[in-house]
Enzyme design. Sequence first.
Site, PDB file in Angstrom:
ATOM      1  N   SER A 166       0.942  -1.156  -0.123  1.00  0.00           N
ATOM      2  CA  SER A 166       0.125   0.097   0.175  1.00  0.00           C
ATOM      3  C   SER A 166       0.829   1.262   0.120  1.00  0.00           C
ATOM      4  CB  SER A 166      -1.006   0.052   1.013  1.00  0.00           C
ATOM      5  OG  SER A 166      -1.831  -1.299   0.823  1.00  0.00           O
ATOM      6  N   ASP A 200      10.327   6.367  -9.433  1.00  0.00           N
ATOM      7  CA  ASP A 200       9.870   6.960 -10.837  1.00  0.00           C
ATOM      8  C   ASP A 200      10.035   8.230 -11.068  1.00  0.00           C
ATOM      9  OD1 ASP A 200       8.453   4.566 -11.004  1.00  0.00           O
ATOM     10  OD2 ASP A 200       6.445   5.357 -10.800  1.00  0.00           O
ATOM     11  N   LYS A 237       0.060  -4.737  -3.816  1.00  0.00           N
ATOM     12  CA  LYS A 237      -1.311  -4.238  -3.487  1.00  0.00           C
ATOM     13  C   LYS A 237      -1.543  -2.774  -4.040  1.00  0.00           C
ATOM     14  CE  LYS A 237      -2.598  -3.793   0.805  1.00  0.00           C
ATOM     15  NZ  LYS A 237      -3.374  -3.991   2.134  1.00  0.00           N
TER      16      LYS A 237
END
Length: 168
Positions: free
Chosen positions: A133, A144, A158
């Site tokens: 999460s 990123d 998840k």
Amino acid sequence: NVGVYRPGEKAALAIEIERNAIPIESVLACMMVDKEIGYIKLDRFAERTYDEFMKGVSSLKSEGCKSLILDLRGNGGGLLAQAAEIVEEFLPENQVIVRTKGLHQGVDEIRSSKNGTYQDMKVVVLIDQSSASASEIVAGALQDLDRSTTVGRRSFGKGLVQHELELA
């Protein structure tokens, strides 16, 4: 008040228990690995996680920390807002931290609202199969945006973001 019966005793032992707050810390460890590398272990993302994290990084910075190991192994997630605030400290203003899209919600973005305090700090994020999460969002956003290197095992997968819905 509780009564405790013990084998061999005729009467119950009267015990008064006083309710008290039990603090649950998010930062389990905060230390220098060497003269320039700090280490912070985050166990969860709860109400005070950002404050605890900032206190820890500030302490490490005062000890000469130039690079940070952020350990999210075993971190099952928690409050997205706390995770986003932590990510924001490593980013310049107006960077997309996370974008969510719900079936009935549309697209929602959380962006960095300020220039982060630790934009120049090198970061390594540790994850494992129990990182889920909010911890996956932290690791993913920092990676990123080229702000960290992620090391470890494949995460839980998840990446779930939930919103509370108040019912009448």
